[in-house]
Design a protein around this motif. Structure first.
Motif, PDB file in Angstrom:
ATOM      1  N   GLN A  50       0.823  -1.208   0.000  1.00  0.00           N
ATOM      2  CA  GLN A  50       0.000   0.000   0.000  1.00  0.00           C
ATOM      3  C   GLN A  50       0.861   1.263   0.000  1.00  0.00           C
ATOM      4  N   SER A  54       0.138   0.469  -4.119  1.00  0.00           N
ATOM      5  CA  SER A  54      -0.651  -0.710  -4.501  1.00  0.00           C
ATOM      6  C   SER A  54      -0.466  -1.050  -5.982  1.00  0.00           C
ATOM      7  N   ILE A  56       0.502  -2.983  -9.436  1.00  0.00           N
ATOM      8  CA  ILE A  56       0.283  -4.334  -9.965  1.00  0.00           C
ATOM      9  C   ILE A  56       1.336  -4.610 -11.025  1.00  0.00           C
ATOM     10  N   SER A  65      -2.087   0.363 -11.069  1.00  0.00           N
ATOM     11  CA  SER A  65      -2.291   0.371  -9.627  1.00  0.00           C
ATOM     12  C   SER A  65      -3.718  -0.057  -9.316  1.00  0.00           C
ATOM     13  N   LYS A  66      -3.886  -0.708  -8.168  1.00  0.00           N
ATOM     14  CA  LYS A  66      -5.225  -1.098  -7.735  1.00  0.00           C
ATOM     15  C   LYS A  66      -6.080   0.131  -7.423  1.00  0.00           C
ATOM     16  N   HIS A 141     -12.861   0.908  -9.813  1.00  0.00           N
ATOM     17  CA  HIS A 141     -13.869  -0.135  -9.593  1.00  0.00           C
ATOM     18  C   HIS A 141     -15.149   0.102 -10.401  1.00  0.00           C
ATOM     19  N   HIS A 172     -13.551 -12.240  -7.808  1.00  0.00           N
ATOM     20  CA  HIS A 172     -12.823 -10.973  -7.638  1.00  0.00           C
ATOM     21  C   HIS A 172     -13.671  -9.863  -7.019  1.00  0.00           C
ATOM     22  N   ASN A 174     -14.622  -7.472  -4.312  1.00  0.00           N
ATOM     23  CA  ASN A 174     -13.888  -6.912  -3.185  1.00  0.00           C
ATOM     24  C   ASN A 174     -14.560  -7.307  -1.871  1.00  0.00           C
ATOM     25  N   ASN A 186     -12.522  -4.728  -8.963  1.00  0.00           N
ATOM     26  CA  ASN A 186     -11.457  -3.903  -9.506  1.00  0.00           C
ATOM     27  C   ASN A 186     -11.281  -4.270 -10.980  1.00  0.00           C
ATOM     28  N   GLU A 189      -7.705  -5.707 -12.093  1.00  0.00           N
ATOM     29  CA  GLU A 189      -7.483  -7.062 -11.574  1.00  0.00           C
ATOM     30  C   GLU A 189      -8.345  -8.075 -12.317  1.00  0.00           C
TER      31      GLU A 189
END
Length: 206
Positions: A50, A54, A56, A65-66, A141, A172, A174, A186, A189
């Motif tokens: 974090q 965050s 990826i 990034s997430k 998201h 997936h 959340n 996300n 992801e």
């Protein structure tokens, strides 16, 4: 006598100013240097992922990034929310268009047409987060409804079974969003999971 009083007052003023300046320098050092440095070190030790944004990675390369949305336009990917600033973190913000603004209606209608053109057989109601921008313009998201709406298009584009795509969505969701009873996923992801699944399918064929 008056000159002595004036001299004394000047000394008191000078002493007060010096004390205030000294306090300012000490607090600036504590709050502006020591505190943020301590928080950064603790964060990197306790929450390294974090603290570093965050990020990826895929095949050793950072792809996103997430915490930050991206633009996906190909039919084989899940599409995220619209962004008024092209997901630029430096200029985060919404479109600031009111619901009475014709420009907002134009943007929504354009996205509706894009969604219908990409999946003409889909007669489901289009979720609002697929046709409007988020307040930050950075949202990574989409709601569970928005993800499920896109299943048919993605399954067709990838030659997958719709149930396979739905399973990936369910895997997936959340976990925090489940607690609020407003599940979301996300986008990045989920798209990476699609790529992994497609790679597995190609490997089996080979």
């Amino acid at each position: 006598m008056n000159s002595n009083r004036k001299s004394l007052n000047l000394k008191n003023i000078a002493a007060g100013a010096f004390s205030s300046l000294r306090l300012l320098l000490v607090l600036t050092f504590l709050v502006g240097v020591i505190y943020p440095l301590s928080v950064t070190v603790i964060a990197k030790l306790a929450f390294p992922e974090q603290a570093n944004g965050s990020l990826i990675e895929r095949d050793g390369k950072v792809i996103g990034s997430k915490l930050l949305g991206q633009t996906f336009t190909e039919d084989k990917y899940f599409w995220g929310r619209l962004s008024a600033n092209n997901y630029d973190a430096v200029s985060s913000g919404g479109s600031n268009l009111s619901i009475a603004n014709p420009k907002l209606l134009e943007i929504v209608n354009a996205r509706v047409e894009q969604l219908k053109k990409a999946d003409p057989d889909n007669t489901d109601k289009i979720p609002v987060d697929l046709v409007t921008a988020s307040a930050s313009g950075l949202d990574p998201h989409i709601s569970l409804d928005a993800a499920q709406y896109q299943v048919g298009r993605i399954a067709k584009a990838r030659g997958m079974n719709a149930d396979e795509v739905k399973k990936l969505i369910d895997e997936h969701i959340n976990w925090q969003s489940k607690l609020n009873e407003e599940p979301y996923v996300n986008v990045l992801e989920l798209n990476l999971a699609l790529e992994t699944e497609s790679e597995k399918a190609r490997s089996r064929e080979d």
